[in-house]
Design a protein around this motif. Structure first.
Motif, PDB file in Angstrom:
ATOM      1  N   TYR A 567      65.373 -57.227  16.735  1.00 30.53           N
ATOM      2  CA  TYR A 567      66.073 -57.178  18.006  1.00 30.53           C
ATOM      3  C   TYR A 567      65.392 -56.166  18.916  1.00 30.53           C
ATOM      4  CZ  TYR A 567      69.686 -56.521  21.525  1.00 30.53           C
ATOM      5  OH  TYR A 567      70.358 -56.450  22.715  1.00 30.53           O
ATOM      6  N   PHE A 568      65.110 -56.582  20.148  1.00 33.93           N
ATOM      7  CA  PHE A 568      64.547 -55.690  21.150  1.00 33.93           C
ATOM      8  C   PHE A 568      65.427 -55.710  22.399  1.00 33.93           C
ATOM      9  CE2 PHE A 568      60.759 -56.710  18.622  1.00 33.93           C
ATOM     10  CZ  PHE A 568      60.243 -55.432  18.409  1.00 33.93           C
ATOM     11  N   SER A 569      65.415 -54.604  23.119  1.00 36.55           N
ATOM     12  CA  SER A 569      66.164 -54.541  24.369  1.00 36.55           C
ATOM     13  C   SER A 569      65.631 -55.582  25.345  1.00 36.55           C
ATOM     14  CB  SER A 569      66.075 -53.141  24.975  1.00 36.55           C
ATOM     15  OG  SER A 569      64.722 -52.801  25.230  1.00 36.55           O
ATOM     16  N   LYS A 570      66.453 -55.926  26.304  1.00 37.23           N
ATOM     17  CA  LYS A 570      66.107 -56.999  27.227  1.00 37.23           C
ATOM     18  C   LYS A 570      65.179 -56.500  28.344  1.00 37.23           C
ATOM     19  CE  LYS A 570      68.804 -60.152  25.351  1.00 37.23           C
ATOM     20  NZ  LYS A 570      69.017 -59.517  24.054  1.00 37.23           N
ATOM     21  N   LEU A 571      64.221 -57.330  28.668  1.00 36.71           N
ATOM     22  CA  LEU A 571      63.364 -57.081  29.820  1.00 36.71           C
ATOM     23  C   LEU A 571      63.665 -58.171  30.833  1.00 36.71           C
ATOM     24  CD1 LEU A 571      61.050 -54.959  30.274  1.00 36.71           C
ATOM     25  CD2 LEU A 571      59.459 -56.803  29.812  1.00 36.71           C
ATOM     26  N   SER A 572      64.020 -57.795  32.046  1.00 33.11           N
ATOM     27  CA  SER A 572      64.415 -58.804  33.030  1.00 33.11           C
ATOM     28  C   SER A 572      63.242 -59.720  33.352  1.00 33.11           C
ATOM     29  CB  SER A 572      64.925 -58.131  34.304  1.00 33.11           C
ATOM     30  OG  SER A 572      63.862 -57.548  35.030  1.00 33.11           O
ATOM     31  N   GLY A 573      63.574 -60.958  33.684  1.00 39.69           N
ATOM     32  CA  GLY A 573      62.537 -61.921  34.045  1.00 39.69           C
ATOM     33  C   GLY A 573      61.733 -61.478  35.246  1.00 39.69           C
ATOM     34  N   GLU A 574      62.396 -60.847  36.204  1.00 34.96           N
ATOM     35  CA  GLU A 574      61.701 -60.380  37.399  1.00 34.96           C
ATOM     36  C   GLU A 574      60.688 -59.296  37.057  1.00 34.96           C
ATOM     37  OE1 GLU A 574      62.618 -58.309  41.760  1.00 34.96           O
ATOM     38  OE2 GLU A 574      64.268 -58.840  40.402  1.00 34.96           O
ATOM     39  N   PHE A 575      61.099 -58.353  36.203  1.00 33.66           N
ATOM     40  CA  PHE A 575      60.199 -57.264  35.811  1.00 33.66           C
ATOM     41  C   PHE A 575      58.984 -57.833  35.080  1.00 33.66           C
ATOM     42  CE2 PHE A 575      58.639 -53.914  33.046  1.00 33.66           C
ATOM     43  CZ  PHE A 575      58.649 -52.798  33.871  1.00 33.66           C
ATOM     44  N   LEU A 576      59.244 -58.718  34.131  1.00 35.22           N
ATOM     45  CA  LEU A 576      58.160 -59.323  33.358  1.00 35.22           C
ATOM     46  C   LEU A 576      57.211 -60.085  34.271  1.00 35.22           C
ATOM     47  CD1 LEU A 576      56.809 -60.258  30.719  1.00 35.22           C
ATOM     48  CD2 LEU A 576      58.541 -62.058  30.577  1.00 35.22           C
ATOM     49  N   ASN A 577      57.745 -60.887  35.175  1.00 33.38           N
ATOM     50  CA  ASN A 577      56.897 -61.691  36.056  1.00 33.38           C
ATOM     51  C   ASN A 577      56.025 -60.819  36.958  1.00 33.38           C
ATOM     52  OD1 ASN A 577      57.847 -64.122  35.048  1.00 33.38           O
ATOM     53  ND2 ASN A 577      59.489 -64.294  36.571  1.00 33.38           N
ATOM     54  N   ARG A 578      56.566 -59.724  37.443  1.00 35.00           N
ATOM     55  CA  ARG A 578      55.778 -58.860  38.312  1.00 35.00           C
ATOM     56  C   ARG A 578      54.654 -58.188  37.532  1.00 35.00           C
ATOM     57  NH1 ARG A 578      59.435 -55.663  42.688  1.00 35.00           N
ATOM     58  NH2 ARG A 578      57.345 -55.284  43.525  1.00 35.00           N
ATOM     59  N   CYS A 579      54.918 -57.838  36.275  1.00 35.69           N
ATOM     60  CA  CYS A 579      53.858 -57.268  35.433  1.00 35.69           C
ATOM     61  C   CYS A 579      52.737 -58.281  35.216  1.00 35.69           C
ATOM     62  CB  CYS A 579      54.428 -56.829  34.082  1.00 35.69           C
ATOM     63  SG  CYS A 579      55.504 -55.386  34.110  1.00 35.69           S
ATOM     64  N   VAL A 580      53.104 -59.500  34.852  1.00 39.46           N
ATOM     65  CA  VAL A 580      52.113 -60.536  34.560  1.00 39.46           C
ATOM     66  C   VAL A 580      51.340 -60.905  35.824  1.00 39.46           C
ATOM     67  CG1 VAL A 580      51.808 -62.931  33.817  1.00 39.46           C
ATOM     68  CG2 VAL A 580      53.380 -61.430  32.574  1.00 39.46           C
ATOM     69  N   GLN A 581      52.030 -61.045  36.938  1.00 39.73           N
ATOM     70  CA  GLN A 581      51.351 -61.381  38.194  1.00 39.73           C
ATOM     71  C   GLN A 581      50.365 -60.292  38.603  1.00 39.73           C
ATOM     72  OE1 GLN A 581      54.536 -62.102  40.969  1.00 39.73           O
ATOM     73  NE2 GLN A 581      55.246 -63.925  39.867  1.00 39.73           N
ATOM     74  N   THR A 582      50.749 -59.036  38.373  1.00 36.02           N
ATOM     75  CA  THR A 582      49.848 -57.925  38.687  1.00 36.02           C
ATOM     76  C   THR A 582      48.598 -57.983  37.825  1.00 36.02           C
ATOM     77  OG1 THR A 582      51.661 -56.477  39.376  1.00 36.02           O
ATOM     78  CG2 THR A 582      49.622 -55.414  38.670  1.00 36.02           C
ATOM     79  N   LEU A 583      48.786 -58.192  36.533  1.00 34.25           N
ATOM     80  CA  LEU A 583      47.648 -58.215  35.612  1.00 34.25           C
ATOM     81  C   LEU A 583      46.734 -59.404  35.895  1.00 34.25           C
ATOM     82  CD1 LEU A 583      49.593 -57.263  32.358  1.00 34.25           C
ATOM     83  CD2 LEU A 583      47.885 -55.856  33.517  1.00 34.25           C
ATOM     84  N   ALA A 584      47.324 -60.537  36.229  1.00 37.18           N
ATOM     85  CA  ALA A 584      46.517 -61.729  36.506  1.00 37.18           C
ATOM     86  C   ALA A 584      45.833 -61.625  37.871  1.00 37.18           C
ATOM     87  CB  ALA A 584      47.386 -62.972  36.445  1.00 37.18           C
TER      88      ALA A 584
END
Length: 670
Positions: A567-584
């Motif tokens: 079990y891991f704490s939740k990461l919001s979809g918005e936060f995750l998407n902004r990280c991935v978009q930045t890296l890409a």
């Protein structure tokens, strides 16, 4: 091509009715000479029931095939003698192959449908793993003591070195159960023996009302086990890590004295964090024993195909696992366990899921570490698992893909680099039980899975060697020196992720960064190559904690199989998407213009003006990959068998089909 080829195989793969034990025929079928062959002899009885070489005798039937399975694709199980096995080793060594012996800590098997147990192991129930419920799990725990109080490991070393000497094996392959427990530390081993060792070595005192001796009293054992896992969890984990480290640091000098080598299986496909948290194994301590390499359990193809009826798609997870192990033990040779087939376990990837097998080969051979030696592969080769009954055509298919996977040495990897910190690992381990926050590998796995071009690791101490976009997670866990290195990075943009603690806030302010957010909130900071902050975003806690908050987190069930996620704490979809978009967006990697939810790429600069692009399809069906590489393309060459037609670029774009759960490799010239 500079990579290692290994085969893991049972005796059923050879023929003791032939004068050369079927070695010539097998080598002709194989079509190449492996660096190593590991003979899978199944059970610890192979070493403990060894009677020497003064007389010829029959080996236990369960050593003659995996769990005494009665037949393979080519022949029935044969009964082997000790002299025949010695002859087989000699014949294989004539081909310049290093021969290893291997066995699990298992000893139960079936003959004609009837359950049996290996004799020596069955006679030593004091060595079985013990659940905290008091239930014995019938496998050998190598860290335990025999009835007379002596340590099993001392007997094991004596018997193993005798067997290595008598059969003239070149090395020992420490397989499942001899490099980690089979059950998680949340569940086992809570016997009086292991708890007694824990108390003596850690200095922990049991709480009032708990008994040091309660084997056979399930309620008392469970109460004691629950208390240890709840209140002394980190001490329990470190105790096990020290014991496994000491176990191998005792074995290796004995093997070296005999002139022998050793490789060890990794811990149930787990990265450094979960290897420690779930199973109490520290890869750094295993490496310190002087072993020659790790056989990394990267068996994604069998899992993806549903072996054991599991629903598990770990391709990306195992990439992250392999990358983080290499970052943690950068000098250790890592050889990937290539899941080809296993008749006893009833899966056959090369027959039933060849695209996922092909995907694994190309994926695991093309992830990298940037260090003082340059850009180098995380993996050093493959172990074919298992190697009996495979046709010549199938071996040619396998070898062709191994060769392509390791073909050439890229000058650089196009994309972002993920920054590794040993201190971050230790910090994640300490904070996880009460927060369930993500360790580095969880971020890496998720980012790659969502399309971030992260295929290179770099240690935080080697940041001066990195160029281009970097990704740092667990920023708040870094000590001052490492945090300073990260904040001073100017060779490209950076994505920094961590909790906004007072220390991080002060460090950011001293670096001229003014960041406003709630205390301890997870934030992402994007900086350009001058160090200026261009974006700040935070994770929105939406159902992040269970209803009982921290107390419920401490009581979550961690007694899980490796195929079940923690079990891991939740990461919001918005936060995750902004990280991935930045890296890409800031990495220079190709942009997917179609089916972007299914298409993933790894891009290697083979030389200036030439890129090799590995294109992966996550979907079950064929999908079009339509890529824009950002520069005008002169030519596209397909390196894989599929697609079998030429690809014509248009400007900076090209498109092709990728098979379901498979991979295609192309090279483009600008």
């Amino acid at each position: 091509m500079d990579y290692e080829k290994w085969v893991w195989i049972e005796l059923i793969g050879f023929d003791n009715t032939e004068s050369d034990f079927g070695v010539t025929a097998y080598m002709n079928t194989l079509g190449f000479s492996p660096n190593g062959i590991s003979l899978l002899l199944f059970t610890p009885d192979f070493v403990h029931a060894h009677k020497g070489m003064e007389q010829e005798y029959w080996l236990p039937v369960e050593t003659c095939s995996y769990a005494a399975r009665p037949y393979g694709k080519l022949r029935n199980r044969q009964e082997w003698t000790n002299y025949q096995l010695l002859g087989l080793v000699k014949e294989l060594q004539k081909h310049g192959i290093d021969i290893y012996c291997s066995f699990f800590n298992l000893f139960l098997y079936r003959i004609d449908g009837q359950g049996r147990a290996s004799e020596w192991c069955a006679a030593h129930p004091e060595l079985y793993e013990m659940r905290k419920t008091g239930e014995a799990f019938p496998v050998i725990n190598p860290l335990k003591r025999l009835k007379d109080g002596t340590y099993y490991e001392d007997l094991f070393i004596r018997d193993l070195t005798t067997v290595m000497r008598d059969y003239n094996f070149d090395g020992y392959h420490g397989a499942d159960g001899y490099t980690s427990p089979r059950l998680s530390l949340a569940e086992a081993d809570y016997s009086d023996d292991m708890v007694g060792q824990f108390i003596r070595l850690s200095g922990v005192e049991l709480a009032e009302g708990l008994k040091e001796e309660c084997d056979g009293v399930p309620q008392e054992m469970e109460k004691r086990g629950d208390w240890i896992w709840e209140f002394k969890r980190m001490e329990w984990i470190r105790f096990y890590a020290d014991r496994w480290g000491a176990f191998w640091q005792k074995i290796m000098p004995a093997l070296r004295k005999e002139g022998k080598k050793a490789v060890l299986n990794s811990v149930w496909t787990r990265d450094p964090f979960e290897a420690l948290y779930r199973y109490g194994v520290d890869y750094r301590l295993l490496a310190a024993s002087g072993v020659d390499g790790f056989v990394v359990e990267s068996v994604a193809a069998s899992c993806s195909a549903g072996a054991g009826e599991i629903e598990y798609e770990p391709g990306t997870e195992f990439m992250a696992m392999l990358m983080t192990i290499k970052a943690y033990v950068p000098d250790m040779k890592l050889i990937c366990l290539n899941a080809i087939q296993d008749t006893n376990e009833q899966w056959d990837a090369i027959s039933h899921a060849p695209t996922v097998l092909e995907r694994d080969i190309f994926s695991f051979s093309n992830i990298y570490l940037q260090d003082r030696e340059g850009v180098r592969r995380c993996s050093s080769g493959f172990v074919a698992c298992l190697g009996d009954g495979i046709s010549r055509d199938s071996w040619e298919w396998i070898l062709k893909r191994w060769n392509l996977g390791y073909k050439g040495q890229p000058e650089s990897v196009i994309g972002a680099s993920f920054v590794w910190s040993d201190n971050g690992l230790n910090g994640s381990l300490e904070e996880y039980p009460s927060t369930r926050d993500w360790p580095a590998y969880k971020f890496l796995m998720t980012f790659i899975d969502h399309g971030a071009p992260l295929h290179t690791m770099v240690n935080v101490n080697d940041l001066d060697l990195a160029s281009g976009m970097i990704c740092v997670t667990g920023l708040h866990l870094l000590p001052e020196e490492e945090l300073t290195r990260v904040l001073n990075y100017r060779n490209g943009p950076s994505l920094l992720i961590g909790k906004m603690t007072e220390r991080i806030s002060q460090a950011a302010a001293s670096a001229g960064l003014n960041i406003e957010c709630k205390p301890d909130q997870l934030v992402g900071m994007v900086r350009d190559r001058t160090g200026a902050v261009v974006q700040v975003f935070s994770n929105v806690h939406d159902g992040d904690l269970l209803h009982g908050g921290m107390d419920d987190l401490l009581h979550l069930n961690d007694a899980k199989s490796w195929v079940e996620p923690l079990y891991f704490s939740k990461l919001s979809g918005e936060f995750l998407n902004r990280c991935v978009q930045t890296l890409a967006g800031d990495s220079g990697a190709p942009i997917s213009l179609r089916n972007e939810e299914h298409i993933r790429t790894t891009t290697l600069e083979i030389q200036p003006g030439r890129w090799r692009i590995l294109i992966r399809n996550l979907h079950m069906n064929y999908k079009t990959a339509h890529l824009d590489v950002g520069r005008a393309i002169a030519k596209v060459s397909v390196l894989t068998d599929f697609p079998g037609i030429p690809i014509f670029p248009v400007g900076s774009e090209f498109s092709l089909y990728v098979p379901g759960r498979g991979m295609v490799i192309v090279e483009i010239e600008f």
